[in-house]
Design a protein around this motif. Sequence first.
Motif: not given
Length: 182
Positions: A146-155
Amino acid sequence: MPAYLDNSRCDRPGPDIHDSEGSSSSSQQGLNSTAKWAASLENLLEDPEGVMRFREFLKKEFSEENVLFWLACEDFKKLEDKKQMQEKAKEIYRTFLSNKASSQVNVEGQSRLSEKILEEPHPLMFQKLQDQIFNLMKYDSYSRFLKSDVFLNHTRTDEEEEEPPDAQTTAKRASRIYNTCT
């Protein structure tokens, strides 16, 4: 190749969904999805796109085997044919639980699960081990995801797609179209 190891099915985006007016609503669905992913690991694991993003993150952490094991156990529980269950149980054992497993998961009691039990499989035979892996993901990997670039970029991508276009930009675009058509 087992379905849970098949990267090709996870790397393909789902179908584009259109609302009644024919405009794409996939971005809104995506935003709702990322909000659901943030709500719980269960929601994330129910969404194929969420699983794909979580796997992408876990690969970077060298722990993708956890979600693959969890998915394999979910597939196993759906089987009804005893022969298919035996084959799938052996596959799960060889892939994730044996000492020589190619994608060994770190669970307590894996040594107590002998190959002998694989001859008489039942839908919940891996449940205790699956629960251990779920808890490991929930209390360790998921919070980092939830803190990762993978999640944050998708969001962020979903949020940008949700923003209405600037009215002035729309007017300019309409003007250009009009001027080229006349």
